[in-house]
Design an enzyme around this catalytic site. Structure first.
Site, PDB file in Angstrom:
ATOM      1  N   HIS A 124       0.806  -1.223   0.000  1.00  0.00           N
ATOM      2  CA  HIS A 124       0.000   0.000   0.000  1.00  0.00           C
ATOM      3  C   HIS A 124       0.839   1.273   0.000  1.00  0.00           C
ATOM      4  O   HIS A 124       0.347   2.350   0.322  1.00  0.00           O
ATOM      5  CB  HIS A 124      -0.977  -0.018   1.193  1.00  0.00           C
ATOM      6  CG  HIS A 124      -2.015  -1.097   1.080  1.00  0.00           C
ATOM      7  ND1 HIS A 124      -2.750  -1.573   2.141  1.00  0.00           N
ATOM      8  CD2 HIS A 124      -2.428  -1.814   0.003  1.00  0.00           C
ATOM      9  CE1 HIS A 124      -3.578  -2.525   1.717  1.00  0.00           C
ATOM     10  NE2 HIS A 124      -3.398  -2.690   0.433  1.00  0.00           N
ATOM     11  N   CYS A 132       5.500  15.714  -6.097  1.00  0.00           N
ATOM     12  CA  CYS A 132       4.659  16.769  -6.666  1.00  0.00           C
ATOM     13  C   CYS A 132       3.888  16.182  -7.849  1.00  0.00           C
ATOM     14  O   CYS A 132       4.472  15.532  -8.719  1.00  0.00           O
ATOM     15  CB  CYS A 132       5.528  17.939  -7.136  1.00  0.00           C
ATOM     16  SG  CYS A 132       4.608  19.116  -8.139  1.00  0.00           S
TER      17      CYS A 132
HETATM   18  P1  CNA Z   1      -7.002  -3.655  10.427  1.00  0.00           P
HETATM   19  O1  CNA Z   1      -8.184  -3.973   9.609  1.00  0.00           O
HETATM   20  O2  CNA Z   1      -7.054  -2.472  11.313  1.00  0.00           O
HETATM   21  O3  CNA Z   1      -6.706  -4.957  11.314  1.00  0.00           O
HETATM   22  C1  CNA Z   1      -5.714  -4.996  12.288  1.00  0.00           C
HETATM   23  C2  CNA Z   1      -5.759  -6.354  12.957  1.00  0.00           C
HETATM   24  O4  CNA Z   1      -4.626  -6.461  13.808  1.00  0.00           O
HETATM   25  C3  CNA Z   1      -6.983  -6.619  13.811  1.00  0.00           C
HETATM   26  O5  CNA Z   1      -7.435  -7.927  13.537  1.00  0.00           O
HETATM   27  C4  CNA Z   1      -6.464  -6.516  15.259  1.00  0.00           C
HETATM   28  O6  CNA Z   1      -7.129  -7.380  16.135  1.00  0.00           O
HETATM   29  C5  CNA Z   1      -5.033  -6.946  15.082  1.00  0.00           C
HETATM   30  N1  CNA Z   1      -4.085  -6.375  16.034  1.00  0.00           N
HETATM   31  C6  CNA Z   1      -4.012  -5.119  16.513  1.00  0.00           C
HETATM   32  N2  CNA Z   1      -2.947  -4.972  17.319  1.00  0.00           N
HETATM   33  C7  CNA Z   1      -2.333  -6.182  17.371  1.00  0.00           C
HETATM   34  C8  CNA Z   1      -1.175  -6.677  18.006  1.00  0.00           C
HETATM   35  N3  CNA Z   1      -0.436  -5.902  18.796  1.00  0.00           N
HETATM   36  N4  CNA Z   1      -0.827  -7.969  17.805  1.00  0.00           N
HETATM   37  C9  CNA Z   1      -1.591  -8.777  17.025  1.00  0.00           C
HETATM   38  N5  CNA Z   1      -2.691  -8.365  16.385  1.00  0.00           N
HETATM   39  C10 CNA Z   1      -3.050  -7.083  16.546  1.00  0.00           C
HETATM   40  O7  CNA Z   1      -5.686  -3.509   9.530  1.00  0.00           O
HETATM   41  P2  CNA Z   1      -5.269  -4.281   8.193  1.00  0.00           P
HETATM   42  O8  CNA Z   1      -3.822  -4.091   8.063  1.00  0.00           O
HETATM   43  O9  CNA Z   1      -5.835  -5.636   8.122  1.00  0.00           O
HETATM   44  O10 CNA Z   1      -6.030  -3.400   7.099  1.00  0.00           O
HETATM   45  C11 CNA Z   1      -5.357  -2.983   6.050  1.00  0.00           C
HETATM   46  C12 CNA Z   1      -5.214  -1.447   5.956  1.00  0.00           C
HETATM   47  C13 CNA Z   1      -4.883  -0.753   7.241  1.00  0.00           C
HETATM   48  C14 CNA Z   1      -4.066  -1.178   5.079  1.00  0.00           C
HETATM   49  O11 CNA Z   1      -4.515  -0.508   3.951  1.00  0.00           O
HETATM   50  C15 CNA Z   1      -3.083  -0.290   5.851  1.00  0.00           C
HETATM   51  O12 CNA Z   1      -2.477   0.639   5.010  1.00  0.00           O
HETATM   52  C16 CNA Z   1      -3.942   0.382   6.859  1.00  0.00           C
HETATM   53  N6  CNA Z   1      -3.268   0.942   8.050  1.00  0.00           N
HETATM   54  C17 CNA Z   1      -1.908   0.960   8.160  1.00  0.00           C
HETATM   55  C18 CNA Z   1      -1.300   1.485   9.292  1.00  0.00           C
HETATM   56  C19 CNA Z   1       0.211   1.510   9.390  1.00  0.00           C
HETATM   57  O13 CNA Z   1       0.890   1.683   8.376  1.00  0.00           O
HETATM   58  N7  CNA Z   1       0.772   1.316  10.586  1.00  0.00           N
HETATM   59  C20 CNA Z   1      -2.086   1.995  10.332  1.00  0.00           C
HETATM   60  C21 CNA Z   1      -3.492   1.967  10.186  1.00  0.00           C
HETATM   61  C22 CNA Z   1      -4.065   1.433   9.048  1.00  0.00           C
END
Ligand code: CNA
Length: 244
Positions: A124, A132
């Site tokens: 992603h 730019c």
């Molecule tokens: P999501 O849908 O938010 O799922 C996150 C999952 O991780 C959930 O099932 C939680 O229960 C689980 N979770 C949270 N913390 C922990 C932990 N410490 N240990 C184990 N499991 C945990 O996020 P996805 O990545 O599935 O969705 C994809 C999106 C979110 C992508 O497009 C990313 O770009 C986007 N995103 C990225 C970031 C980042 O770069 N850090 C932050 C927020 C969202």
């Protein structure tokens, strides 16, 4: 639910037994670094904004409401002080040992590289690449974060866009093929911190043909049925107890 100790032993045995490991991760890998995910109870989808987050970080919203896009993006998605946690650090060591062939991530925060991983596929994109839209001059995430309102090019005043795949945008074809080949050839696939609902990335794990797929999420979810080993622990806490 099995204990943390039992889960550590189970995962360590699988890692010891494999020389072709691929890691596929999501936002949950970075929550222990202080970056909120989308779908946990304290995630961004459970906070109140004027628009739902998936609408704000979409292609059309970027074009039609750029100011509001950047207000949310800078505040919630540009966590430039975040440091890699034990999960990022362990994966970097595992790559150095030769066992881990690649990290495939849906995250855009750059923390795997900061931890020392070299073979990272960012499905992603990354907040650290910005350009730019008119003259393609490149800018740092710091420049974007510190800009007032919509970040603009110092050379031509064009609007700067992060190299992040927004909703309604397609993934890079080369990255897709590369990720699928790695998953197809892996012997052990470790999937962690992802709700597996954002496609096409979530469909990639269906290409796995190896022996064991481990799914690590802190809470049980509908994704559990997609792996033959399921662990409900925090990934950083779990990985801090593993050795290479
Ligand atoms: P999501 O849908 O938010 O799922 C996150 C999952 O991780 C959930 O099932 C939680 O229960 C689980 N979770 C949270 N913390 C922990 C932990 N410490 N240990 C184990 N499991 C945990 O996020 P996805 O990545 O599935 O969705 C994809 C999106 C979110 C992508 O497009 C990313 O770009 C986007 N995103 C990225 C970031 C980042 O770069 N850090 C932050 C927020 C969202």
């Amino acid at each position: 639910m099995s204990s943390l100790e039992e889960d550590v032993k189970r995962l360590q045995a699988l890692i010891d037994d494999s020389n072709n490991i691929v890691f596929f991760g999501g936002a949950g890998v970075s929550t222990e670094s202080g970056i909120p995910d989308f779908r946990s109870v304290d995630g961004l989808y459970h906070q109140k904004y004027d628009y739902p987050p998936e609408q704000i970080i979409s292609h059309s919203f970027f074009y039609y409401n750029c100011k509001e896009f950047y207000r949310f993006y800078k505040d919630k998605m540009l966590a430039l002080d975040a440091k890699p946690n034990a999960a990022h650090l362990y994966l970097a060591q595992l790559e150095k040992s030769g066992k881990l062939k690649a990290v495939i991530t849906q995250n855009i925060d750059g923390l795997h590289q900061l931890a020392g991983s070299k073979k990272v596929i960012e499905l992603h994109g990354s907040v650290h690449r910005n350009y730019c839209m008119d003259c393609h001059e490149e800018y740092s995430a710091q420049y974007v974060k510190e800009s007032d309102g919509i970040p603009r090019c110092t050379l031509c005043n064009g609007v700067i866009k992060p190299d992040v795949v927004l909703y309604e945008e397609g993934l890079n074809e080369y990255d897709i093929q590369h990720a699928l080949t790695l998953i197809q050839n892996a012997d052990l696939l470790i999937v962690a911190g992802t709700s597996l609902v954002v496609y096409p990335a979530a469909g990639f794990i269906d290409y796995f043909r190896g022996r064991n797929m481990v799914l690590i999420n802190k809470d049980p979810s509908s994704a559990d049925s997609r792996a033959n080993v399921v662990i409900h622990q925090k990934v950083g806490e779990l990985f801090s107890r593993l050795h290479v």
